[in-house]
Design an enzyme around this catalytic site. Structure first.
Site, PDB file in Angstrom:
ATOM      1  N   TYR A   7      12.804 122.168 139.994  1.00 57.81           N
ATOM      2  CA  TYR A   7      14.436 121.751 140.564  1.00 57.81           C
ATOM      3  C   TYR A   7      15.026 120.387 139.960  1.00 57.81           C
ATOM      4  O   TYR A   7      16.249 120.027 139.141  1.00 57.81           O
ATOM      5  CB  TYR A   7      14.402 121.983 142.025  1.00 57.81           C
ATOM      6  CG  TYR A   7      15.592 121.684 142.311  1.00 57.81           C
ATOM      7  CD1 TYR A   7      17.102 122.651 142.539  1.00 57.81           C
ATOM      8  CD2 TYR A   7      16.049 119.811 142.668  1.00 57.81           C
ATOM      9  CE1 TYR A   7      17.398 121.073 143.700  1.00 57.81           C
ATOM     10  CE2 TYR A   7      16.876 119.514 143.160  1.00 57.81           C
ATOM     11  CZ  TYR A   7      17.842 120.397 144.153  1.00 57.81           C
ATOM     12  OH  TYR A   7      19.394 120.134 144.297  1.00 57.81           O
ATOM     13  N   SER A  29      24.122 120.356 140.042  1.00 62.18           N
ATOM     14  CA  SER A  29      24.413 121.604 141.060  1.00 62.18           C
ATOM     15  C   SER A  29      25.100 122.677 140.056  1.00 62.18           C
ATOM     16  O   SER A  29      24.566 123.500 140.914  1.00 62.18           O
ATOM     17  CB  SER A  29      24.560 120.923 142.424  1.00 62.18           C
ATOM     18  OG  SER A  29      24.050 120.407 143.108  1.00 62.18           O
ATOM     19  N   LYS A  41      22.223 124.987 139.677  1.00 67.74           N
ATOM     20  CA  LYS A  41      22.609 125.932 140.655  1.00 67.74           C
ATOM     21  C   LYS A  41      23.183 127.122 140.373  1.00 67.74           C
ATOM     22  O   LYS A  41      22.317 128.606 140.470  1.00 67.74           O
ATOM     23  CB  LYS A  41      22.578 125.788 141.963  1.00 67.74           C
ATOM     24  CG  LYS A  41      21.568 124.484 142.367  1.00 67.74           C
ATOM     25  CD  LYS A  41      22.614 123.862 143.299  1.00 67.74           C
ATOM     26  CE  LYS A  41      21.832 122.714 144.414  1.00 67.74           C
ATOM     27  NZ  LYS A  41      22.470 121.332 145.151  1.00 67.74           N
ATOM     28  N   TYR A  48      30.348 123.361 149.084  1.00 67.21           N
ATOM     29  CA  TYR A  48      29.439 122.954 150.302  1.00 67.21           C
ATOM     30  C   TYR A  48      30.195 123.181 151.001  1.00 67.21           C
ATOM     31  O   TYR A  48      31.491 124.053 151.746  1.00 67.21           O
ATOM     32  CB  TYR A  48      28.970 121.829 150.021  1.00 67.21           C
ATOM     33  CG  TYR A  48      27.971 121.711 148.491  1.00 67.21           C
ATOM     34  CD1 TYR A  48      26.756 122.596 148.880  1.00 67.21           C
ATOM     35  CD2 TYR A  48      28.511 121.567 147.478  1.00 67.21           C
ATOM     36  CE1 TYR A  48      26.085 122.300 147.930  1.00 67.21           C
ATOM     37  CE2 TYR A  48      27.607 120.662 146.433  1.00 67.21           C
ATOM     38  CZ  TYR A  48      26.824 121.854 146.538  1.00 67.21           C
ATOM     39  OH  TYR A  48      25.737 121.693 145.445  1.00 67.21           O
ATOM     40  N   VAL A  74      27.225 116.532 141.265  1.00 66.42           N
ATOM     41  CA  VAL A  74      26.890 115.527 141.918  1.00 66.42           C
ATOM     42  C   VAL A  74      27.374 114.629 140.671  1.00 66.42           C
ATOM     43  O   VAL A  74      27.522 113.553 140.506  1.00 66.42           O
ATOM     44  CB  VAL A  74      26.578 114.508 142.892  1.00 66.42           C
ATOM     45  CG1 VAL A  74      26.486 115.221 143.962  1.00 66.42           C
ATOM     46  CG2 VAL A  74      24.431 114.596 142.412  1.00 66.42           C
TER      47      VAL A  74
HETATM   48  O1  DON Z   1      19.528 117.827 144.537  1.00 71.09           O
HETATM   49  C1  DON Z   1      20.434 116.501 144.694  1.00 71.09           C
HETATM   50  O2  DON Z   1      20.840 115.987 145.936  1.00 71.09           O
HETATM   51  C2  DON Z   1      20.692 117.258 143.225  1.00 71.09           C
HETATM   52  N1  DON Z   1      19.838 117.090 141.700  1.00 71.09           N
HETATM   53  C3  DON Z   1      21.951 118.013 143.107  1.00 71.09           C
HETATM   54  C4  DON Z   1      22.992 117.944 143.739  1.00 71.09           C
HETATM   55  C5  DON Z   1      24.099 117.706 143.570  1.00 71.09           C
HETATM   56  O3  DON Z   1      24.890 118.769 142.523  1.00 71.09           O
HETATM   57  C6  DON Z   1      25.167 118.620 144.639  1.00 71.09           C
HETATM   58  N2  DON Z   1      26.592 118.640 144.234  1.00 71.09           N
HETATM   59  N3  DON Z   1      28.004 118.536 144.093  1.00 71.09           N
END
Ligand code: DON
Length: 303
Positions: free
Chosen positions: A187, A63, A66, A239, A257
């Site tokens: 994405y 993320s 983003k 978040y 993550v």
């Molecule tokens: O879309 C997802 O769930 C992962 N590619 C990215 C989520 C993420 O990194 C949330 N961050 N803490």
């Protein structure tokens, strides 16, 4: 300030806790990463770099991407972007669907998954080759070649049922213009980009330099856009833990993550910490502790 001593001390202090937290397993290719790793790197506004621990190891930025896709969208789309995406913290987990129905498919902010998928849709519309543009931005910002980890991208594409649901749900409200498959391909790829703490601390340099490129000084985004990116990171970058991050750390942060967190002290420095074990909000457990120790030792925060 002796930043090298500060970073060395942080890594030494957290050594006994290596392995704490839970490595993300809902993306199978991430589950194999050893949790016993911790890296930290910073770059000052003037361009001095310091690092400690596993700061040169590349990890899945997830993320954190983003932040860079939003940067690209701000450049290509301008203020029209905000017709499709809000600017309020969600107070919900990053992959939540609940607010989208009552808010007619307009995501709360660009950093929750729904918001980043909406940003990806704008990039598919406005860029001839959005995947290549993301890599060009990342490589240019850190001065080294950055690539996607195709195994991670494929692993997420095979298991990203919630993201498929989010994209289709937004499309049902007329808020996604392109094919859902094309939007998610971008994405999943941006999330799979592999970078190290050193590279990310450098790449986020424009956020502590009023939008100026960390290597050379050309405009990456305007001063106003840089301020807005920092504001969004502070309020939405972690978040449903954004309040806790502001309270304990007090820096604009963006987490992923994969266990990375980038943080900015405007006009002063950018930094990146990485440790793969996560807490229940999906933020790196030791990464958060490392940032807390950094602020305690240096007094550097926005407050
Ligand atoms: O879309 C997802 O769930 C992962 N590619 C990215 C989520 C993420 O990194 C949330 N961050 N803490």
């Amino acid at each position: 300030m002796d930043f090298q001593a500060v970073l060395d001390e942080i890594v030494a202090t957290l050594e006994p806790e290596l392995g704490a937290g839970t490595v993300a397993s809902y993306i199978p290719a991430l589950a194999r990463v050893s949790p016993r790793q911790l890296g930290i790197a910073l770059r000052t506004r003037a361009g001095e770099e310091f690092c400690a621990g596993d700061a040169a190891t590349r990890f899945s930025i997830q993320s954190i991407s983003k932040l860079f896709s939003l940067t690209l969208a701000m450049r290509h789309v301008g203020d029209d972007l905000w017709q499709r995406i809000g600017r309020e913290p969600s107070g919900n987990p990053f992959n939540s669907l609940v607010q989208l129905e009552s808010e007619q498919g307009k995501p709360r902010n660009p950093f929750i998954n729904a918001g980043a998928i909406a940003v990806a849709d704008r990039l598919v519309t406005h860029c001839a080759n959005a995947r290549a543009d993301v890599l060009t931005l990342l490589s240019g910002l850190c001065g080294e070649a950055v690539g996607f980890d195709e195994e991670v991208a494929a692993s997420e594409a095979a298991t990203g049922f919630r993201n498929v649901a989010l994209a289709n749900f937004m499309k049902s409200f007329g808020k996604i213009d392109n094919d859902v498959a094309a939007v998610l391909d971008l994405y999943f790829h941006q999330c799979s980009a592999a970078m190290s703490c050193v590279q990310l601390a450098r790449a986020t340099g424009y956020l502590c330099r009023d939008g100026a490129h960390p290597l050379g000084g050309a405009e990456v985004v305007s001063e106003r856009q840089a301020r807005r990116l920092n504001a969004l990171m502070l309020t939405c970058g972690t978040y449903d833990a954004a309040g806790e991050f502001a309270f304990r750390i007090g820096m604009p942060c963006k987490s992923g993550v994969g266990g990375g967190i980038v943080a900015v002290v405007p006009d002063t420095l950018s930094l990146c910490v990485w440790s793969p074990g996560l807490d229940e909000t999906g933020n790196s457990l030791l990464g958060m502790k490392a940032l807390e120790l950094f602020v305690a030792r240096t007094g550097l925060s926005v407050f």
